[in-house]
Design an enzyme around this catalytic site. Sequence first.
Site, PDB file in Angstrom:
ATOM      1  CG  ASP A  11      -1.979  -1.039   1.206  1.00 16.95           C
ATOM      2  OD1 ASP A  11      -2.287  -1.548   0.108  1.00 16.95           O
ATOM      3  OD2 ASP A  11      -2.524  -1.372   2.279  1.00 16.95           O
ATOM      4  CG  ASP A 130     -11.593  -2.147  -1.075  1.00 16.33           C
ATOM      5  OD1 ASP A 130     -10.741  -3.037  -1.280  1.00 16.33           O
ATOM      6  OD2 ASP A 130     -11.389  -0.946  -1.319  1.00 16.33           O
TER       7      ASP A 130
END
Length: 258
Positions: A11, A130
């Site tokens: 990330d 997600d």
Amino acid sequence: MLAKRIIPCLDVKDGQVVKGVQFRNHEIIGDIVPLAQRYAQEGADELVFYDITASSDGRVVDKSWVARVAEVIDIPFCVAGGIKSVEDASQILTFGADKISINSPALADPTLITRLADRYGVQCIVVGIDTWYDTESDSYQVYQFTGDEKRTKATTWQTEDWVKEVQLRGAGEIVLNMMNQDGVRNGYDLRQLQQMRAICHVPLIASGGAGTPDHFLEAFRDADVDGALAASVFHKKIINIGELKKYLSEQGVEIRVC
């Protein structure tokens, strides 16, 4: 049978690799390029880079580090972050990425999936999802803008319906980011993976919850996923990728051993 894949996830925020828990409270892990090199040397099958605030900030992933990564690793890598057009994708692929992944932009404009697949082929178009398990309704809900906890919000999509939809539109691979499990290291959500595996006819990648080698084994053996993505266990050197792959091979998992 195709070999199962081990995929470290990096990330990226403000040019550095970060990691949070359940997509919140991110801490800085380190620089992008050295981490990418380390994982390639340890035996990762591919890498995934998420510029986690690109979509919520209304910008495209920073391309400068994409080119630097491409220069130093010899394994495939996928890049995500604010890719909203064929032109955005073209730049990322030109800088050296092998795949591009779209998440919030696909929710805003599902036709983007088809346009990208038509232009570049389904093999390099990944859709990230997600997904949050809501205990009250006993259902899985798709969220967007999850890179910024102030802007994160639920969509109207149930995860199962969105998994079906993105396949119809041309997704070549799906990464299921299970938000409840993210960074907690208590195992992947096998129930959710099994449910989505039953309706997913493209490669399915599990993401969120890996804490031990057995968690990877369970995802491959019990949910038949094609790849397992993890972050904190690799960043913090809790699990070595080469040793993990040796263990999985010993347990009968078809995997490329270094």
